[in-house]
Design a protein around this motif. Structure first.
Motif, PDB file in Angstrom:
ATOM      1  N   LEU A  44       0.830  -1.201   0.000  1.00 26.88           N
ATOM      2  CA  LEU A  44       0.000   0.000   0.000  1.00 26.88           C
ATOM      3  C   LEU A  44       0.867   1.255   0.000  1.00 26.88           C
ATOM      4  CD1 LEU A  44      -3.020   0.542  -0.052  1.00 26.88           C
ATOM      5  CD2 LEU A  44      -2.940   0.791   2.443  1.00 26.88           C
ATOM      6  N   ASP A  45       0.522   2.163  -0.911  1.00 25.71           N
ATOM      7  CA  ASP A  45       1.356   3.330  -1.135  1.00 25.71           C
ATOM      8  C   ASP A  45       0.458   4.566  -1.156  1.00 25.71           C
ATOM      9  OD1 ASP A  45       3.293   5.097  -2.110  1.00 25.71           O
ATOM     10  OD2 ASP A  45       2.806   4.593  -4.191  1.00 25.71           O
ATOM     11  N   LYS A  46       0.776   5.566  -0.340  1.00 27.49           N
ATOM     12  CA  LYS A  46       0.009   6.815  -0.341  1.00 27.49           C
ATOM     13  C   LYS A  46       0.853   7.898  -0.983  1.00 27.49           C
ATOM     14  CE  LYS A  46      -2.888   6.336   3.740  1.00 27.49           C
ATOM     15  NZ  LYS A  46      -3.091   6.741   5.130  1.00 27.49           N
ATOM     16  N   LYS A  47       0.252   8.569  -1.975  1.00 30.97           N
ATOM     17  CA  LYS A  47       0.966   9.687  -2.591  1.00 30.97           C
ATOM     18  C   LYS A  47       0.148  10.958  -2.387  1.00 30.97           C
ATOM     19  CE  LYS A  47       3.738   7.761  -6.306  1.00 30.97           C
ATOM     20  NZ  LYS A  47       3.679   7.273  -7.657  1.00 30.97           N
ATOM     21  N   PHE A  48       0.822  12.036  -2.113  1.00 33.60           N
ATOM     22  CA  PHE A  48       0.149  13.321  -1.953  1.00 33.60           C
ATOM     23  C   PHE A  48       0.542  14.256  -3.090  1.00 33.60           C
ATOM     24  CE2 PHE A  48       0.070  11.437   2.194  1.00 33.60           C
ATOM     25  CZ  PHE A  48      -1.176  11.796   2.699  1.00 33.60           C
ATOM     26  N   TYR A  49      -0.456  14.898  -3.673  1.00 35.89           N
ATOM     27  CA  TYR A  49      -0.226  15.848  -4.759  1.00 35.89           C
ATOM     28  C   TYR A  49      -0.638  17.232  -4.290  1.00 35.89           C
ATOM     29  CZ  TYR A  49       0.186  11.635  -7.585  1.00 35.89           C
ATOM     30  OH  TYR A  49       0.588  10.420  -8.084  1.00 35.89           O
ATOM     31  N   ASP A  50       0.131  18.222  -4.666  1.00 36.84           N
ATOM     32  CA  ASP A  50      -0.172  19.602  -4.338  1.00 36.84           C
ATOM     33  C   ASP A  50      -1.580  19.966  -4.830  1.00 36.84           C
ATOM     34  OD1 ASP A  50       1.311  22.214  -3.452  1.00 36.84           O
ATOM     35  OD2 ASP A  50       0.132  22.744  -5.224  1.00 36.84           O
ATOM     36  N   ALA A  51      -2.215  20.935  -4.161  1.00 37.48           N
ATOM     37  CA  ALA A  51      -3.580  21.337  -4.543  1.00 37.48           C
ATOM     38  C   ALA A  51      -3.648  21.924  -5.948  1.00 37.48           C
ATOM     39  CB  ALA A  51      -4.112  22.358  -3.537  1.00 37.48           C
ATOM     40  N   ASP A  52      -2.550  22.476  -6.438  1.00 37.43           N
ATOM     41  CA  ASP A  52      -2.560  23.068  -7.778  1.00 37.43           C
ATOM     42  C   ASP A  52      -2.752  21.978  -8.827  1.00 37.43           C
ATOM     43  OD1 ASP A  52      -2.097  25.379  -6.453  1.00 37.43           O
ATOM     44  OD2 ASP A  52      -0.063  25.696  -7.207  1.00 37.43           O
ATOM     45  N   ALA A  53      -3.619  22.241  -9.806  1.00 38.05           N
ATOM     46  CA  ALA A  53      -3.955  21.212 -10.790  1.00 38.05           C
ATOM     47  C   ALA A  53      -4.178  21.818 -12.170  1.00 38.05           C
ATOM     48  CB  ALA A  53      -5.207  20.459 -10.354  1.00 38.05           C
ATOM     49  N   LEU A  54      -4.002  20.970 -13.198  1.00 38.38           N
ATOM     50  CA  LEU A  54      -4.376  21.333 -14.568  1.00 38.38           C
ATOM     51  C   LEU A  54      -5.873  21.074 -14.686  1.00 38.38           C
ATOM     52  CD1 LEU A  54      -2.815  22.166 -17.275  1.00 38.38           C
ATOM     53  CD2 LEU A  54      -3.349  19.836 -18.008  1.00 38.38           C
ATOM     54  N   GLU A  55      -6.622  22.112 -15.069  1.00 39.09           N
ATOM     55  CA  GLU A  55      -8.084  22.006 -14.959  1.00 39.09           C
ATOM     56  C   GLU A  55      -8.801  21.994 -16.311  1.00 39.09           C
ATOM     57  OE1 GLU A  55      -8.522  24.372 -10.720  1.00 39.09           O
ATOM     58  OE2 GLU A  55      -8.461  25.540 -12.579  1.00 39.09           O
ATOM     59  N   PHE A  56      -9.892  21.246 -16.326  1.00 35.90           N
ATOM     60  CA  PHE A  56     -10.770  21.188 -17.499  1.00 35.90           C
ATOM     61  C   PHE A  56     -12.214  21.315 -17.024  1.00 35.90           C
ATOM     62  CE2 PHE A  56      -6.987  18.794 -18.617  1.00 35.90           C
ATOM     63  CZ  PHE A  56      -6.708  19.217 -19.911  1.00 35.90           C
ATOM     64  N   GLN A  57     -13.089  21.728 -17.942  1.00 38.01           N
ATOM     65  CA  GLN A  57     -14.525  21.747 -17.649  1.00 38.01           C
ATOM     66  C   GLN A  57     -15.245  20.899 -18.689  1.00 38.01           C
ATOM     67  OE1 GLN A  57     -15.577  25.904 -17.864  1.00 38.01           O
ATOM     68  NE2 GLN A  57     -14.965  26.108 -20.006  1.00 38.01           N
TER      69      GLN A  57
ATOM     70  N   VAL B  89     -11.190  24.592 -21.274  1.00 32.80           N
ATOM     71  CA  VAL B  89     -10.271  25.188 -20.297  1.00 32.80           C
ATOM     72  C   VAL B  89     -11.007  26.295 -19.534  1.00 32.80           C
ATOM     73  CG1 VAL B  89      -8.126  26.473 -19.990  1.00 32.80           C
ATOM     74  CG2 VAL B  89      -8.266  24.659 -21.711  1.00 32.80           C
ATOM     75  N   PRO B  90     -11.238  26.108 -18.230  1.00 30.71           N
ATOM     76  CA  PRO B  90     -11.931  27.161 -17.469  1.00 30.71           C
ATOM     77  C   PRO B  90     -11.005  28.337 -17.199  1.00 30.71           C
ATOM     78  CG  PRO B  90     -11.290  25.363 -16.005  1.00 30.71           C
ATOM     79  CD  PRO B  90     -10.863  24.949 -17.387  1.00 30.71           C
ATOM     80  N   PRO B  91     -11.549  29.483 -16.809  1.00 31.43           N
ATOM     81  CA  PRO B  91     -10.686  30.604 -16.403  1.00 31.43           C
ATOM     82  C   PRO B  91      -9.796  30.169 -15.234  1.00 31.43           C
ATOM     83  CG  PRO B  91     -13.007  31.272 -16.510  1.00 31.43           C
ATOM     84  CD  PRO B  91     -12.974  29.788 -16.645  1.00 31.43           C
ATOM     85  N   MET B  92      -8.677  30.849 -15.072  1.00 29.22           N
ATOM     86  CA  MET B  92      -7.735  30.503 -13.999  1.00 29.22           C
ATOM     87  C   MET B  92      -8.335  30.809 -12.623  1.00 29.22           C
ATOM     88  SD  MET B  92      -4.625  29.506 -15.198  1.00 29.22           S
ATOM     89  CE  MET B  92      -3.305  30.071 -14.113  1.00 29.22           C
ATOM     90  N   GLY B  93      -8.060  29.934 -11.672  1.00 33.45           N
ATOM     91  CA  GLY B  93      -8.446  30.147 -10.279  1.00 33.45           C
ATOM     92  C   GLY B  93      -7.212  30.124  -9.404  1.00 33.45           C
ATOM     93  N   GLN B  94      -7.409  30.123  -8.093  1.00 34.36           N
ATOM     94  CA  GLN B  94      -6.264  30.260  -7.185  1.00 34.36           C
ATOM     95  C   GLN B  94      -5.375  29.018  -7.125  1.00 34.36           C
ATOM     96  OE1 GLN B  94      -7.644  30.823  -3.130  1.00 34.36           O
ATOM     97  NE2 GLN B  94      -9.590  29.912  -3.640  1.00 34.36           N
ATOM     98  N   ASN B  95      -5.869  27.851  -7.552  1.00 33.65           N
ATOM     99  CA  ASN B  95      -5.039  26.641  -7.547  1.00 33.65           C
ATOM    100  C   ASN B  95      -4.901  26.059  -8.954  1.00 33.65           C
ATOM    101  OD1 ASN B  95      -6.518  26.182  -4.484  1.00 33.65           O
ATOM    102  ND2 ASN B  95      -4.295  26.120  -4.665  1.00 33.65           N
ATOM    103  N   SER B  96      -4.948  26.917  -9.975  1.00 32.33           N
ATOM    104  CA  SER B  96      -4.880  26.440 -11.359  1.00 32.33           C
ATOM    105  C   SER B  96      -3.441  26.399 -11.855  1.00 32.33           C
ATOM    106  CB  SER B  96      -5.643  27.382 -12.293  1.00 32.33           C
ATOM    107  OG  SER B  96      -6.958  27.583 -11.841  1.00 32.33           O
ATOM    108  N   ILE B  97      -3.091  25.305 -12.533  1.00 32.00           N
ATOM    109  CA  ILE B  97      -1.841  25.261 -13.298  1.00 32.00           C
ATOM    110  C   ILE B  97      -2.171  25.796 -14.691  1.00 32.00           C
ATOM    111  CG2 ILE B  97      -0.164  23.729 -14.407  1.00 32.00           C
ATOM    112  CD1 ILE B  97      -0.418  21.869 -11.988  1.00 32.00           C
ATOM    113  N   LYS B  98      -1.364  26.722 -15.176  1.00 33.28           N
ATOM    114  CA  LYS B  98      -1.621  27.325 -16.489  1.00 33.28           C
ATOM    115  C   LYS B  98      -1.395  26.293 -17.592  1.00 33.28           C
ATOM    116  CE  LYS B  98      -0.373  31.709 -18.832  1.00 33.28           C
ATOM    117  NZ  LYS B  98      -1.146  31.403 -19.982  1.00 33.28           N
ATOM    118  N   HIS B  99      -2.305  26.226 -18.532  1.00 36.94           N
ATOM    119  CA  HIS B  99      -2.114  25.325 -19.673  1.00 36.94           C
ATOM    120  C   HIS B  99      -0.967  25.846 -20.529  1.00 36.94           C
ATOM    121  CE1 HIS B  99      -5.792  22.690 -19.520  1.00 36.94           C
ATOM    122  NE2 HIS B  99      -6.080  23.583 -18.604  1.00 36.94           N
ATOM    123  N   PRO B 100      -0.113  24.950 -21.056  1.00 36.45           N
ATOM    124  CA  PRO B 100       1.032  25.404 -21.863  1.00 36.45           C
ATOM    125  C   PRO B 100       0.587  26.249 -23.051  1.00 36.45           C
ATOM    126  CG  PRO B 100       1.186  23.038 -21.408  1.00 36.45           C
ATOM    127  CD  PRO B 100      -0.162  23.485 -20.920  1.00 36.45           C
ATOM    128  N   ALA B 101      -0.547  25.874 -23.649  1.00 33.76           N
ATOM    129  CA  ALA B 101      -1.116  26.640 -24.762  1.00 33.76           C
ATOM    130  C   ALA B 101      -2.582  26.246 -24.890  1.00 33.76           C
ATOM    131  CB  ALA B 101      -0.377  26.344 -26.057  1.00 33.76           C
TER     132      ALA B 101
END
Ligand SMILES: [Cu+2]
Length: 466
Positions: free
Chosen positions: A215-228, A421-433
């Protein structure tokens, strides 16, 4: 009910229920004596009310106003949201068009993004030449329903509210004094507001055995690449008119994701890159193949492997959506600001319901997000994500000079579709393009391009052979 009252009520209720059930060791006198404290407390309450100067409805601040005055001056962040209600002709699968109704000449309408506690200042305008009135019911607000009523062509209306609760919330036309609301909404007059939590999104924890059996637990930062992803249905006559009878009978003619059937599947450019032949399809259904379709040519959604991805999903129509990603497990499902599930295969959304899905694609590959209702899949609800570089294109892209060095996703070369691609929020990773893609009129597509999205139909023909 305060705690003290609540406790007394519970004691009395338990006593009465016990007496009734067991018939009983309590006498009537004993039961009554359990609540002897209540009159004394009532007296205290009456004294408190007198001390206050009488009963009055005390609210910290009005939730909503139609004139916006006090809310605009409240010191809170004010976000303006300007939309126009317009009937437009838009394409559907098979080379035809339908009589769409839209906010801002796009389906779905533009996404509003705010932070919990912000004031939203919504202005709806109906152009002079529009054929009908429209309204705007924003589910992110908590205000009297009368504010959402329709206005006529040539008119404009503003209301303000505080986005008090975090989550994803639908907004939609309310018809003409509610008449025709089904037609207006199902013809395209819907969108979402994303209200980010005041304290931001939470880190993502993924727990699995990761191939080792341990069993392995991984934690990821709250910042994410977002889609709608917004699911809807079309009910149309062969002439492209709204078919109310079909709606009442539950016979949809199309299932759409962000307004289009199969809008996020491979196109002839991908065919050429991967199959060596523009006409040799990779995917079972590629109705928007040609680059000549401009903003309507289907595009893929690109993510990196090992990247925290967040999906904002809304069901805009009538039938349930059984959201599933072929080859993936939904690592976390959130509704409102509460986690509902983790490590789940499919999550059910009723009509006008939403969720936030957080997940990580671990392996390079192709993954299809579907509404796991077969009628929905076959009528358009298949959306393809590509993680990493499963086709080994990096060396070819570098050799051709399209990119300088290997990239973690194809988004660095082609961008992600603007309507996903939704507008940027406080935990959004910017899309490369971002590329111009969506059920937009040509005028709206030009605005999206002016805002920085890439018109692939112009850029791709200029690229060297890859
Ligand atoms: Cu309308």
């Amino acid at each position: 009910m305060n705690k003290r009252y609540s406790m007394l009520f519970t004691i009395a209720a338990v006593a009465i229920v016990s007496a009734t059930l067991f018939g009983s060791t309590y006498t009537q006198t004993q039961i009554s004596s359990q609540s002897i404290g209540a009159p004394q407390t009532d007296t205290d309450l009456m004294q408190q009310i007198r001390d206050m100067g009488g009963l009055q409805l005390v609210m910290p601040q009005a939730f909503a106003e139609t004139d916006c005055g006090a809310l605009e001056d409240s010191g809170r962040n004010v976000v303006e949201f300007n939309v126009t209600g317009e009937s437009v002709e838009l394409p559907i699968m098979g080379g035809k068009t339908y009589h769409a109704m839209s906010f801002n000449q796009q389906v779905p309408g533009p996404t509003l993004r705010v932070t919990q506690g912000d004031v939203v200042k919504m202005t709806l305008t109906i152009p002079n030449n529009e054929v009908t009135g429209h309204g705007n019911d924003m589910h992110a607000s908590q205000m009297s329903a009368g504010n959402f009523d329709s206005i006529n062509p040539g008119q404009s209306k503003t209301y303000c509210y505080i986005a008090e609760s975090a989550g994803v919330f639908k907004y939609h036309c309310s018809g003409v004094h509610l008449i025709g609301m089904d037609q207006h909404v199902l013809s395209g007059m819907h969108g979402i507001a994303i209200v980010d939590p005041a304290n931001g999104y939470k880190k993502l924890m993924v727990e699995k055995t990761s191939g080792s059996g341990v069993l392995d637990k991984k934690f990821y930062d709250a910042d994410a690449l977002e889609f709608q992803l917004q699911y809807s249905q079309l009910f149309l006559t062969p002439e492209g008119n709204y078919d109310a009878q079909a709606m009442f009978e539950g016979r949809h003619t199309a299932t759409t994701v962000n307004g289009m059937q199969f809008g996020y599947v491979p196109n002839e450019v991908h065919n050429t890159l991967i199959q060596g032949d523009a006409k040799k399809n990779i995917f079972v259904a590629q109705p928007w193949n040609s680059i000549d379709l401009k903003q309507y040519q289907s595009q893929l959604l690109y993510v990196e492997t090992g990247q925290h991805v967040r999906l904002f999903i809304e069901n805009q129509a009538n039938e349930p959506v059984y959201f599933h990603i072929v080859g993936e497990i939904l690592d976390r499902v959130t509704q409102g600001n509460r986690v509902q599930s983790g490590a789940t295969e499919t999550w059910l959304l009723g009509g006008s319901q939403n969720m936030i899905v957080d997940l990580v694609f671990d392996e390079p590959g192709v993954y299809a997000a579907v509404d796991h209702d077969y009628a929905a899949i076959y009528t358009g609800a298949a959306t393809v994500f590509v993680a990493g570089d499963p086709f080994g294109l990096n060396p070819r892209l570098v050799d051709a000079g399209v990119i300088q060095s290997p990239v973690p996703s194809y988004a660095y070369a082609l961008g992600n579709p603007s309507d996903a691609v939704p507008p940027m929020g406080q935990n959004s990773i910017k899309h490369p393009a971002v590329n111009v893609h969506g059920l937009y009129t040509d005028d709206r597509a030009a605005e999206i391009e002016a805002a920085g999205a890439i018109p692939l139909w112009e850029v791709v023909p200029t690229l060297p052979p890859i």
